[in-house]
Motif scaffolding. Structure first.
Motif, PDB file in Angstrom:
ATOM      1  N   SER A 194       3.141 -69.671  -2.422  1.00 51.20           N
ATOM      2  CA  SER A 194       4.414 -70.138  -2.963  1.00 51.20           C
ATOM      3  C   SER A 194       4.859 -69.175  -4.061  1.00 51.20           C
ATOM      4  O   SER A 194       4.058 -68.373  -4.575  1.00 51.20           O
ATOM      5  CB  SER A 194       4.275 -71.547  -3.534  1.00 51.20           C
ATOM      6  N   LYS A 195       6.119 -69.260  -4.430  1.00 52.25           N
ATOM      7  CA  LYS A 195       6.634 -68.359  -5.456  1.00 52.25           C
ATOM      8  C   LYS A 195       5.908 -68.570  -6.779  1.00 52.25           C
ATOM      9  O   LYS A 195       5.572 -67.607  -7.475  1.00 52.25           O
ATOM     10  CB  LYS A 195       8.135 -68.576  -5.644  1.00 52.25           C
ATOM     11  N   SER A 196       5.626 -69.830  -7.111  1.00 53.51           N
ATOM     12  CA  SER A 196       4.944 -70.108  -8.381  1.00 53.51           C
ATOM     13  C   SER A 196       3.511 -69.584  -8.348  1.00 53.51           C
ATOM     14  O   SER A 196       3.022 -69.030  -9.340  1.00 53.51           O
ATOM     15  CB  SER A 196       4.964 -71.611  -8.671  1.00 53.51           C
ATOM     16  N   ALA A 252      -0.415 -65.506 -10.137  1.00 55.67           N
ATOM     17  CA  ALA A 252      -1.418 -64.485  -9.826  1.00 55.67           C
ATOM     18  C   ALA A 252      -1.048 -63.149 -10.471  1.00 55.67           C
ATOM     19  O   ALA A 252      -1.916 -62.447 -11.003  1.00 55.67           O
ATOM     20  CB  ALA A 252      -1.545 -64.331  -8.312  1.00 55.67           C
ATOM     21  N   LEU A 253       0.234 -62.808 -10.442  1.00 56.07           N
ATOM     22  CA  LEU A 253       0.677 -61.560 -11.078  1.00 56.07           C
ATOM     23  C   LEU A 253       0.487 -61.620 -12.587  1.00 56.07           C
ATOM     24  O   LEU A 253       0.174 -60.612 -13.227  1.00 56.07           O
ATOM     25  CB  LEU A 253       2.147 -61.286 -10.739  1.00 56.07           C
ATOM     26  N   GLU A 254       0.647 -62.801 -13.151  1.00 54.36           N
ATOM     27  CA  GLU A 254       0.444 -62.953 -14.594  1.00 54.36           C
ATOM     28  C   GLU A 254      -1.012 -62.717 -14.968  1.00 54.36           C
ATOM     29  O   GLU A 254      -1.313 -62.157 -16.034  1.00 54.36           O
ATOM     30  CB  GLU A 254       0.898 -64.351 -15.037  1.00 54.36           C
ATOM     31  N   GLN A 273       8.444 -63.248 -16.812  1.00 50.56           N
ATOM     32  CA  GLN A 273       9.759 -62.883 -16.264  1.00 50.56           C
ATOM     33  C   GLN A 273       9.638 -61.777 -15.219  1.00 50.56           C
ATOM     34  O   GLN A 273      10.259 -61.846 -14.153  1.00 50.56           O
ATOM     35  CB  GLN A 273      10.690 -62.449 -17.393  1.00 50.56           C
ATOM     36  N   LYS A 274       8.818 -60.756 -15.527  1.00 51.65           N
ATOM     37  CA  LYS A 274       8.654 -59.652 -14.577  1.00 51.65           C
ATOM     38  C   LYS A 274       7.904 -60.116 -13.327  1.00 51.65           C
ATOM     39  O   LYS A 274       8.253 -59.741 -12.203  1.00 51.65           O
ATOM     40  CB  LYS A 274       7.908 -58.495 -15.240  1.00 51.65           C
ATOM     41  N   ALA A 275       6.875 -60.945 -13.524  1.00 52.32           N
ATOM     42  CA  ALA A 275       6.099 -61.450 -12.384  1.00 52.32           C
ATOM     43  C   ALA A 275       6.991 -62.284 -11.466  1.00 52.32           C
ATOM     44  O   ALA A 275       6.917 -62.172 -10.236  1.00 52.32           O
ATOM     45  CB  ALA A 275       4.925 -62.284 -12.882  1.00 52.32           C
ATOM     46  N   GLN A 286      10.215 -62.038 -11.104  1.00 51.88           N
ATOM     47  CA  GLN A 286      11.173 -61.161 -10.429  1.00 51.88           C
ATOM     48  C   GLN A 286      10.527 -60.422  -9.263  1.00 51.88           C
ATOM     49  O   GLN A 286      11.115 -60.289  -8.181  1.00 51.88           O
ATOM     50  CB  GLN A 286      11.760 -60.158 -11.422  1.00 51.88           C
ATOM     51  N   ILE A 287       9.293 -59.951  -9.463  1.00 47.34           N
ATOM     52  CA  ILE A 287       8.585 -59.259  -8.378  1.00 47.34           C
ATOM     53  C   ILE A 287       8.325 -60.222  -7.223  1.00 47.34           C
ATOM     54  O   ILE A 287       8.473 -59.858  -6.050  1.00 47.34           O
ATOM     55  CB  ILE A 287       7.265 -58.660  -8.896  1.00 47.34           C
ATOM     56  N   ALA A 288       7.937 -61.448  -7.539  1.00 43.13           N
ATOM     57  CA  ALA A 288       7.712 -62.443  -6.489  1.00 43.13           C
ATOM     58  C   ALA A 288       8.976 -62.664  -5.671  1.00 43.13           C
ATOM     59  O   ALA A 288       8.930 -62.807  -4.447  1.00 43.13           O
ATOM     60  CB  ALA A 288       7.234 -63.758  -7.105  1.00 43.13           C
ATOM     61  N   ALA A 289      10.114 -62.686  -6.356  1.00 43.25           N
ATOM     62  CA  ALA A 289      11.391 -62.875  -5.658  1.00 43.25           C
ATOM     63  C   ALA A 289      11.772 -61.638  -4.849  1.00 43.25           C
ATOM     64  O   ALA A 289      12.178 -61.746  -3.681  1.00 43.25           O
ATOM     65  CB  ALA A 289      12.493 -63.205  -6.667  1.00 43.25           C
ATOM     66  N   ASP A 290      11.626 -60.455  -5.457  1.00 40.63           N
ATOM     67  CA  ASP A 290      12.051 -59.214  -4.797  1.00 40.63           C
ATOM     68  C   ASP A 290      11.207 -58.883  -3.574  1.00 40.63           C
ATOM     69  O   ASP A 290      11.719 -58.365  -2.573  1.00 40.63           O
ATOM     70  CB  ASP A 290      11.993 -58.040  -5.790  1.00 40.63           C
ATOM     71  N   THR A 291       9.915 -59.148  -3.639  1.00 38.91           N
ATOM     72  CA  THR A 291       9.020 -58.811  -2.529  1.00 38.91           C
ATOM     73  C   THR A 291       8.896 -59.936  -1.517  1.00 38.91           C
ATOM     74  O   THR A 291       8.220 -59.784  -0.503  1.00 38.91           O
ATOM     75  CB  THR A 291       7.609 -58.482  -3.047  1.00 38.91           C
ATOM     76  N   LYS A 292       9.535 -61.080  -1.825  1.00 41.56           N
ATOM     77  CA  LYS A 292       9.427 -62.278  -0.978  1.00 41.56           C
ATOM     78  C   LYS A 292       7.967 -62.679  -0.780  1.00 41.56           C
ATOM     79  O   LYS A 292       7.568 -63.145   0.279  1.00 41.56           O
ATOM     80  CB  LYS A 292      10.134 -62.069   0.365  1.00 41.56           C
ATOM     81  N   ARG A 293       7.168 -62.460  -1.827  1.00 36.94           N
ATOM     82  CA  ARG A 293       5.738 -62.814  -1.866  1.00 36.94           C
ATOM     83  C   ARG A 293       4.937 -62.152  -0.760  1.00 36.94           C
ATOM     84  O   ARG A 293       3.928 -62.682  -0.300  1.00 36.94           O
ATOM     85  CB  ARG A 293       5.532 -64.324  -1.819  1.00 36.94           C
ATOM     86  N   SER A 294       5.391 -60.993  -0.316  1.00 36.63           N
ATOM     87  CA  SER A 294       4.644 -60.235   0.686  1.00 36.63           C
ATOM     88  C   SER A 294       3.697 -59.283  -0.026  1.00 36.63           C
ATOM     89  O   SER A 294       4.125 -58.441  -0.821  1.00 36.63           O
ATOM     90  CB  SER A 294       5.598 -59.444   1.580  1.00 36.63           C
ATOM     91  N   LEU A 295       2.414 -59.397   0.252  1.00 34.94           N
ATOM     92  CA  LEU A 295       1.428 -58.521  -0.370  1.00 34.94           C
ATOM     93  C   LEU A 295       1.644 -57.077   0.065  1.00 34.94           C
ATOM     94  O   LEU A 295       1.479 -56.142  -0.719  1.00 34.94           O
ATOM     95  CB  LEU A 295       0.028 -58.995   0.004  1.00 34.94           C
TER      96      LEU A 295
END
Length: 741
Positions: free
Chosen positions: A306-308, A313-315, A322-324, A326-335
């Motif tokens: 999920s986005k959260s 995990a990025l945190e 905020q950056k984490a 944004q990355i989750a949104a931009d990459t659509k959570r694709s590893l």
């Protein structure tokens, strides 16, 4: 296979790190060789802590590891025999807490130590220790040769590299995770996947195992294997990682299977077909597969975070919220997409993204197809709008290099990563290719399984590869593309209308029962992508009793029919989680339950079982409030009195608790997280349902249920006896008899 020889080991013994690394090498070799009950071998900065260099207890017999209790001493001194003698004398004089007569004594050195066997034989004759052994560089070479994972790990430690396609899982992770900045953490693979992790632990608990890990990419599957193993208790973790080996060629696979001991093999090469022979040779296997492939046997599917969960995990990797986010949104959570972000935070496009878009996009939409299947090839030509030879040549070029777009396995073309390709190409999907996709979708999914054209008792005779005109690979990948069109597009509203219309052409009042049964494996994804159209199709179906009866009949025997109704239920259960459509899905499950000729059968899941699981408030499933659940039960009761009371009976608390099973959950569409219920919430729901149930009493069975459940209700204000009195008076009014108050 041989990656290290004794001369490499002897040369390494002269280096400064040998003293610190030798204990770790021996520890890994022991873990790779036998099942360890306990092991204490300090390494690195802990080497000079005093006491024994190693104390080991094992459950199994091995050529290099004594069975039972053993003590170990290590030495890198040039005069190995002098070091061996010194340690032996010291330990005979003071064995510390060990009992020599019950304990094996082992000395290990990376030096030549040519008289090691003579020395060990002489010491055995002292009859102090149970046995005495001494290993030299040649022994370590032989031991490493049968433990490929440790051998590859040790090769990397001492700077040796080989041209083969074999990797230690541990070394692979170190290199793979360090590509990103910051370094990829295990949380990015494990966060919010506790149930999946428990399934992994259950599968590897067997002495020999073989199962698959399915995810968006092979690398993500391999990374999950490492992270899951790394989360284990230390002894189990070391056992696993010391045995786990990634193999990328059939030749290397055959060599390791035949010449190594007790490996956990991770095969990643096109020719891999099955691991039965490897299992028989004493190995275990975990097979990484992409979303377009299937695996016969136990399988674990990695659902997208999920986005959260992705953000959290990025945190943990050091990114601010905020950056984490944004990355989750931009990459659509694709590893896979996340790994393309460079150190400056910019996304690096893959080389294949500059190829001809007119041919890239059709491959994105078709996902996978079998070049051995003529119908698949014809469909590919139609979708690509090109001759097949041109398509094949184009894909051959894109399968080369370190970052390929596709790969070909036994004639099957498949995308390396659906989400990676989707991220870079989805905006290039135009109306022309969508129209070709529509024709492809309708053609493939209008294809009825030929076994349903046979009589019930003859269906099992139809071979799997003759059931459909198109390959299982194409059928599986097209449904994933269908979901992506609905849920992962920038112009989502337009695409939602597109997929709704598309599914409506398949599922409608004219859909035969044969086609409903034939779509069993696709319906759950169809329901996620186009819930409105799916519910519309089911609404037609429940009014056509003959079709439903045939679906139940064909589900009544696994040998002759199979679970034809299961896919329909999975689709409805997926929609139960939707805030917009969940209530309607529940009512349709109830209507299917009313058409069930054998509701008490335990053969395959029944609609009544789905309903019972949904309404167990202490194990809530579906996005419904407490009040909505009670309203839905009341609606079901109004449909059918007996069904309603079956649900009430299941939903009210049992003395001593109860058991629950999960219903199907969406793979692609996110749903609102369900808040955890407290005991107070459960009691409140039970009291409110009991109160509503009193209003609904209309049969002797309902009275029995209420009396049976009443001891769990925490409210003395419910007038159950009054309700029973009113009910009986109502029932005998026609006889003009009145029950005294």
């Amino acid at each position: 296979m041989k990656w290290i020889d004794s001369s490499d080991i002897k040369n390494w013994a002269n280096k400064r790190d040998a003293q610190d690394l030798l204990p770790l090498l021996i520890r890994k070799l022991i873990h790779a060789s036998v099942d360890v009950e306990s092991i204490d071998i300090p390494a690195g900065s802990s080497v000079s802590t005093g006491g024994w260099d190693g104390i080991v207890k094992t459950n199994g017999q091995h050529a290099y590891v004594p069975s039972g209790d053993s003590v170990w001493e290590f030495g890198v001194d040039q005069q190995a025999i002098k070091k061996a003698e010194s340690d032996y004398v010291k330990r005979v004089k003071d064995p510390l807490t060990e009992t020599p007569a019950d304990t094996h004594y082992v000395f290990a050195s990376p030096r030549a130590f040519t008289k090691n066997r003579t020395w060990a034989k002489d010491k055995s004759q002292d009859n102090v220790w149970k046995t005495v052994r001494a290993y030299n560089a040649s022994d370590l070479e032989a031991w490493l040769n049968i433990c490929p994972s440790v051998s590859k790990w040790f090769s990397a430690q001492i700077g040796l590299h080989s041209a083969d396609k074999v990797e230690s899982l541990e070394i692979w992770w170190d290199e793979w995770s360090s590509v990103t900045k910051p370094v990829t953490s295990t949380e990015l693979l494990l966060n919010d996947r506790q149930e999946t992790l428990e399934s992994f632990k259950d599968l590897i608990a067997q002495s020999r195992f073989m199962f698959s890990i399915e995810s968006d990419s092979l690398d993500e599957s391999i990374a999950f294997i490492y992270c899951a193993a790394n989360s284990l208790e230390q002894t189990l973790r070391d056992n696993f990682l010391s045995k786990a080996i990634i193999i990328r060629s059939k030749a290397d696979y055959d060599s390791i299977v035949n010449n190594s001991d007790n490996c956990i093999i991770i095969p990643v090469f096109p020719e891999f077909e099955g691991g039965r022979y490897a299992l028989d040779k004493g190995h275990s296997l975990i097979v990484p597969v992409g979303q377009s492939k299937s695996f016969k046997g136990s399988s674990i599917t990695l659902e997208r975070l999920s986005k959260s969960a992705f953000t959290k995990a990025l945190e943990t990797m050091g990114l601010i919220h905020q950056k984490a986010w944004q990355i989750a949104a931009d990459t659509k959570r694709s590893l896979t997409v996340f790994r393309r972000i460079n150190t400056d935070g910019k996304l690096i496009k893959p080389y294949w993204s500059s190829a001809d878009v007119k041919l890239l996009v059709p491959m994105l939409l078709i996902g996978t197809f079998d070049s051995n299947n003529e119908s698949d090839k014809q469909m590919a030509s139609m979708l690509f709008d090109a001759d097949y030879d041109e398509i094949d040549k184009f894909l051959q070029n894109l399968s080369l290099g370190e970052d390929p777009f596709v790969r070909k396995i036994r004639g099957v073309w498949e995308l390396i990563s659906f989400r990676d390709a989707w991220y870079f190409l989805s905006n290039e999907i135009d109306d022309a290719v969508k129209e070709r996709y529509r024709k492809c979708f309708l053609t493939v999914y209008s294809d009825e399984n030929t076994r349903f054209l046979k009589e019930l008792e003859e269906r099992y005779l139809v071979p799997t590869n003759e059931q459909y005109e198109f390959s299982v690979y194409m059928r599986r990948s097209l449904k994933n593309t269908f979901a992506l069109l609905a849920l992962e597009s920038d112009n989502q509203s337009d695409n939602q209308s597109y997929v709704d219309s598309l599914l409506g052409e398949i599922l409608n009042e004219s859909t035969t029962w044969n086609l409903w049964a034939s779509l069993r494996d696709e319906l759950s994804i169809f329901a996620e992508a186009a819930p409105a159209s799916y519910l519309c199709g089911i609404s037609y179906l429940v009014t056509q009793k003959e079709k439903v009866s045939e679906l139940y009949r064909s589900s009544s025997n696994a040998l002759f029919g199979g679970h034809s109704l299961t896919g329909i239920l999975w689709g409805l259960e997926n929609i139960v989680w939707s805030e917009d459509y969940g209530e309607k899905a529940v009512i349709l499950i109830a209507k299917l339950a009313l058409l069930d000729p054998e509701p008490k059968s335990n053969y395959v899941n029944r609609p009544i079982n789905s309903l019972k699981e949904i309404f167990k408030y202490w194990h809530p499933q579906g996005n419904f409030s407490s009040d909505t659940r009670i309203e839905l039960i009341e609606q079901i009761h109004s449909l059918n009195n007996e069904l309603g009371w079956n649900i009430i009976d299941s939903a009210l608390p049992y003395r001593g608790g109860g058991t629950a099973s999960g219903i199907s959950k969406p793979m692609w569409r996110e749903f609102r997280e369900i808040e955890k219920v407290t005991y107070g919430d459960i009691n409140c729901f039970a009291n409110n349902l009991y109160k509503k149930a009193i209003e609904l009493i209309n049969s002797s069975r309902s009275i029995i249920i209420m009396l049976k459940r009443g001891d769990k209700i925490n409210d003395d204000n419910f007038d159950l006896l009054g309700a029973v009195h009113i009910y009986f008076n109502h029932m005998i009014t026609a006889t003009n008899v009145t029950i005294a108050s």
